[in-house]
Design an enzyme around this catalytic site. Sequence first.
Site: not given
Ligand SMILES: NC(=O)c1ccc[n+]([C@@H]2O[C@H](COP(=O)([O-])OP(=O)(O)OC[C@H]3O[C@@H](n4cnc5c(N)ncnc54)[C@H](OP(=O)(O)O)[C@@H]3O)[C@@H](O)[C@H]2O)c1
Length: 247
Positions: A152, A185
């Site tokens: 990651y 987040i």
């Molecule tokens: N939440 C945090 O604290 C945090 C912190 C730092 C960075 N981030 C980053 O923020 C971004 C969003 O994460 P989130 O926290 O909002 O989590 P999330 O709700 O799990 O969102 C991630 C989304 O990515 C989609 N996804 C994953 N793999 C995919 C693929 N191969 N093809 C198409 N869609 C895909 C998933 O949709 P499907 O299930 O439909 O595939 C899901 O809607 C990520 O890149 C994560 O690394 C999050």
Amino acid sequence: MNKVSIITGGASGIGKAIAEKFMEYGHTVIVIGRDEKKLMAMKDAYPNNCEVIKGNIASSDDIKKIFRIISLNYPVIDNLINSAGFNMTVNTELTFEEAMLNWNSVIATNLTGSFMMAIKVAEIMKRPGGRIINISSIGAFTGGIATGGIAYAASKAGLNGLTFSLARELSSKGITVNSIAPGFIEQTGFTASFPKEKTSEILSQIPVGRAGKSKDIADICYFLCSEEASYITGEIINVNGGWLFGR
Ligand SMILES: NC(=O)c1ccc[n+]([C@@H]2O[C@H](COP(=O)([O-])OP(=O)(O)OC[C@H]3O[C@@H](n4cnc5c(N)ncnc54)[C@H](OP(=O)(O)O)[C@@H]3O)[C@@H](O)[C@H]2O)c1
């Protein structure tokens, strides 16, 4: 004409908040994801401003299919937000085979998927005025909050490198490219299952004293896609309540 914004991972968490913010300000959003149920929920909630396309951004065939569909109705794209991403444990306790399997999955979505989306969107992106935003992570700088974040952290550091190189490539063509690196987040698919103790420990380290919200990321993302941000490119914007500063 309305601005058109593609948002990978736009059916949940941070991506969804970005989609909602952009729709609130009149954009048409095209949400990419794999989970049909989540995609349909978005389409049902926003029938007029939201298009959904099912696809796996780790697959080059799916990427080509996604852009074939997009170009039927949208010849010019204003913004691409690469928010799709996930974590899978990679540590030195795994067997070599397990580690490789998980490493390849994480890199294929978080880094290669964002790269493929950017390469394809550049063909049809508005010039001048286009924007690419990559959702990176604090983990790119810290290596993650615990062990297991090898793939990651590397994928997100790679995404920052991709941001720099794309900015060098595209800024002279009128397209800016930036990353947003969120801290913690809450209430996303990524963090909802974090154990309570882990969440409390994280919160105790955040100077502003609260978890981040998806809206915190959506707000800065909207700004970076605005005309007012046209002189910002190749930057990694940290949005983490002070969890990182001073290092
Ligand atoms: N939440 C945090 O604290 C945090 C912190 C730092 C960075 N981030 C980053 O923020 C971004 C969003 O994460 P989130 O926290 O909002 O989590 P999330 O709700 O799990 O969102 C991630 C989304 O990515 C989609 N996804 C994953 N793999 C995919 C693929 N191969 N093809 C198409 N869609 C895909 C998933 O949709 P499907 O299930 O439909 O595939 C899901 O809607 C990520 O890149 C994560 O690394 C999050």
